[in-house]
Write an enzyme that holds these catalytic residues in place. Structure first.
Site, PDB file in Angstrom:
ATOM      1  N   SER A 143      18.643 -21.154  46.087  1.00 54.77           N
ATOM      2  CA  SER A 143      19.531 -20.109  46.607  1.00 54.77           C
ATOM      3  C   SER A 143      20.524 -20.673  47.619  1.00 54.77           C
ATOM      4  CB  SER A 143      18.710 -18.987  47.254  1.00 54.77           C
ATOM      5  OG  SER A 143      19.477 -18.174  48.094  1.00 54.77           O
ATOM      6  N   TYR A 156      13.110 -15.315  54.229  1.00 56.92           N
ATOM      7  CA  TYR A 156      13.765 -15.824  53.019  1.00 56.92           C
ATOM      8  C   TYR A 156      14.517 -17.112  53.332  1.00 56.92           C
ATOM      9  CZ  TYR A 156      16.363 -15.768  48.634  1.00 56.92           C
ATOM     10  OH  TYR A 156      16.888 -16.099  47.397  1.00 56.92           O
TER      11      TYR A 156
END
Length: 186
Positions: A143, A156
């Site tokens: 990501s 995250y």
């Protein structure tokens, strides 16, 4: 269809939806035997059923990447059935939008255990197989959160920065055994 990929065996975690589903689709179209693995088995099953019309070599499997015992059994079963594991795509991931004040310890643990620990556990389970084959490719979905901070996502961000570091460490170690390890940053 790519001759380089045709006939390869790939596991895609988090393959039941989103990016994981798209990865399964592309690999299937390239002639890869794909194991669609997802905690939500109904989603994995639906993807596998849809892709079977394109390629008969599609399997679906329930897999929770937080379960170290289940992962070992899963990898052993896939290897026993297909005799190789050429590609692992660590795509399973979760996120909770919450700032430091509202993020619970349980949410932190779930995110880190899925996104970072899960990728480590599945990689660790396939590593000896790839090492014995002297060949394999592990792809970790890291990501953009592994490069820049996303607001209201401390767990995250931490998990994806950690996964980027794990990817680099595995790359260095795997090279000598013919194992490629790369980061996918969609």
């Amino acid at each position: 269809m790519s001759e380089a990929l045709k006939g390869k065996i790939a596991i895609v975690t988090g393959g039941g939806r989103g990016l994981g589903e798209a990865i399964c689709e592309v690999l299937t179209d390239e002639g890869v035997t794909v194991v669609v693995a997802d905690r939500d088995y109904q989603s994995a099953r639906a993807v596998a059923m849809r892709l079977t019309s394109r390629n008969q070599n599609i399997l679906d499997w329930p897999l929770d990447v937080r379960d170290s015992v289940g992962i070992k059994a899963f990898v052993a079963n896939v290897h026993a059935r297909l005799h190789r594991i050429d590609i692992l795509v660590n795509n399973a991931g979760v996120n909770v939008t919450a700032d430091m004040d509202t993020l619970s310890v349980e949410e932190w643990d779930r995110i880190l255990n899925t996104n970072l620990r899960g990728a480590f556990l599945v990689s660790k389970a396939v590593w000896p197989i790839m090492k014995a084959q002297k060949n394999g490719h592990i792809i970790n979905t890291v990501s953009t959160a592994s490069k820049r901070i996303i607001s209201n996502a401390p767990a995250y961000n931490a998990s994806k920065w950690g996964l980027a570091g794990l990817t680099q460490a595995m790359h260095v170690e795997g090279r000598q055994h013919g194992i490629k390890v790369t980061a996918l940053n969609p």
